[in-house]
Design a protein around this motif. Sequence first.
Motif, PDB file in Angstrom:
ATOM      1  N   GLY A   1      35.347 106.915 -55.426  1.00 44.14           N
ATOM      2  CA  GLY A   1      36.547 108.071 -55.394  1.00 44.14           C
ATOM      3  C   GLY A   1      36.116 108.405 -56.002  1.00 44.14           C
ATOM      4  N   GLY A   2      37.377 108.802 -57.051  1.00 44.18           N
ATOM      5  CA  GLY A   2      37.427 109.930 -58.360  1.00 44.18           C
ATOM      6  C   GLY A   2      37.704 108.981 -59.155  1.00 44.18           C
ATOM      7  N   TYR A   3      38.060 109.482 -60.588  1.00 47.49           N
ATOM      8  CA  TYR A   3      38.274 108.764 -61.812  1.00 47.49           C
ATOM      9  C   TYR A   3      40.465 108.701 -61.677  1.00 47.49           C
TER      10      TYR A   3
ATOM     11  N   ASP B   1      42.598 110.258 -58.601  1.00 47.85           N
ATOM     12  CA  ASP B   1      42.228 111.111 -57.856  1.00 47.85           C
ATOM     13  C   ASP B   1      41.145 110.307 -57.322  1.00 47.85           C
ATOM     14  N   ARG B   2      40.971 110.555 -55.831  1.00 53.57           N
ATOM     15  CA  ARG B   2      40.303 110.381 -54.143  1.00 53.57           C
ATOM     16  C   ARG B   2      40.452 108.672 -54.509  1.00 53.57           C
ATOM     17  N   ALA B   3      41.858 108.483 -54.720  1.00 60.28           N
ATOM     18  CA  ALA B   3      41.959 107.109 -54.952  1.00 60.28           C
ATOM     19  C   ALA B   3      41.338 105.970 -53.909  1.00 60.28           C
ATOM     20  N   VAL B   4      40.296 104.704 -53.178  1.00 61.61           N
ATOM     21  CA  VAL B   4      39.684 104.937 -52.120  1.00 61.61           C
ATOM     22  C   VAL B   4      40.297 102.958 -51.940  1.00 61.61           C
ATOM     23  N   LYS B   5      41.122 102.288 -53.315  1.00 58.72           N
ATOM     24  CA  LYS B   5      41.615 101.006 -53.062  1.00 58.72           C
ATOM     25  C   LYS B   5      43.539 101.540 -52.507  1.00 58.72           C
TER      26      LYS B   5
ATOM     27  N   ASN C   1      36.109 103.619 -43.665  1.00 54.64           N
ATOM     28  CA  ASN C   1      36.644 104.264 -42.342  1.00 54.64           C
ATOM     29  C   ASN C   1      34.904 104.426 -41.835  1.00 54.64           C
ATOM     30  N   ASP C   2      34.890 105.060 -40.673  1.00 49.45           N
ATOM     31  CA  ASP C   2      33.887 105.371 -40.351  1.00 49.45           C
ATOM     32  C   ASP C   2      32.953 106.281 -41.116  1.00 49.45           C
ATOM     33  N   VAL C   3      33.055 107.291 -41.806  1.00 51.78           N
ATOM     34  CA  VAL C   3      32.228 107.294 -42.800  1.00 51.78           C
ATOM     35  C   VAL C   3      32.120 106.791 -43.945  1.00 51.78           C
ATOM     36  N   GLY C   4      32.592 105.581 -44.592  1.00 49.33           N
ATOM     37  CA  GLY C   4      32.188 104.993 -45.597  1.00 49.33           C
ATOM     38  C   GLY C   4      33.260 104.408 -45.919  1.00 49.33           C
ATOM     39  N   PHE C   5      34.591 105.452 -46.975  1.00 48.53           N
ATOM     40  CA  PHE C   5      35.740 105.056 -47.482  1.00 48.53           C
ATOM     41  C   PHE C   5      36.602 106.486 -47.346  1.00 48.53           C
TER      42      PHE C   5
END
Length: 402
Positions: free
Chosen positions: A207-209, A252-256, A267-271
């Motif tokens: 994701g982001g930082y 920024d743009r967390a994935v958890k 999701n269907d495209v990754g995260f």
Amino acid sequence: MNKIKLMLTSAFFTIAIYSFSQEVTNTKFGKGLYNVVAADSSWSMKFGARFQTLFIGEWNLNEDDGITEGTSKFLTRRARLKFDGFAYSPKLQYKLELGLSNRDISGASAYTSNSPRYILDAVLKWNFYKNLTLWVGQTKLPGNVERVISSANLQLVDRSLLNSRFNIDRDMGAQLRHHFKLGNVVIREIISASQGEGRNITSDNLGGYQWTSRLEILPFGSFKNKGDYSGGDLKREEKPKLALGGTFDYHDRAVKNRSNQGSYMTNDVGFYQTDVYTLFIDAMFKYKGFSLMAEYADRTAEDAIAKNSDGTETGDVVSVGNGLNAQVGYLFKNNWEVATRFTQIQLDKKITGKDVETQYTVGVSKYLSGHKLKIQSDVSYLTVENSKDSGLMYRLQIDVHF
């Protein structure tokens, strides 16, 4: 020939036993097992170890049926090795901490190369100019005060529900720390930039930082022996001491689903990615054996509901909401302490589907050698709004820190 072999074997074991026989050291209990400084003062190392043995008994209480079920278990809650000192110059310090218990190393995944997460801390601390210090590596982020307090120095058996729901824990990156005084007032500032996915990650940044800033104000000066980051008033502050802190964390743009903690949102495209914001406000007060710690946490997200590329929901959500935690304690002169804690977690029900949780805890501790050797016990009662079920938990723990 057999006699010669026997003699040589006996001699070998005699030498080995002599070489590794008991050795007297100048270190004291709780101050590390081994402490050495190079003859030319170019480096130093202190080695320590600690472990916690814990018993937990839990029961479900139902308004209609009473006690419906119960469980119990013994476990090694934590078992850790710690190395710290300086390298090349006293202005360049380091800390390495390894976890050995199952709870310490759990969380292996494809993002950690399917390896146990042994490393807790691996950080360099460079005091490069006056009161400015740069930290680089993996360590705790400057989040809520309860999280930054070492698990070896807690007032109750373990941290609160607020910490487990909202803390930002450890991550890899850099922190810039500064402190100064205005008269008696001590002010500390910390800014941090980290990868944003927790500790021991080996995959590319998904994701982001994560950007974290913290401000601490101590209006009555410093605590004894860094007591603002230790549970209970074991030093019995002779004058009132207060620490006020605030942390703002932008991910920024967390994935958890809990900023840099919790589960990945796929999701269907990754995260699935979304900006997450976490706020902490906390206070620590100590005076003549009395202690008070209070914390407030609030987490929001740009879009807390994870979605696929076509807008359909995946079922994952960010744990947005707020929490309140307050605990008070009093340490008697015989080093027995009583403490109580109130915690309430209010996640956004429309998003998370979870009702308000309220937990009440009462604990008793006996400090045999401060936090280095102690016995702690507590009882917690947990209620959930709109539920006939509640939970009762009893814990007993022994903590040893060499």
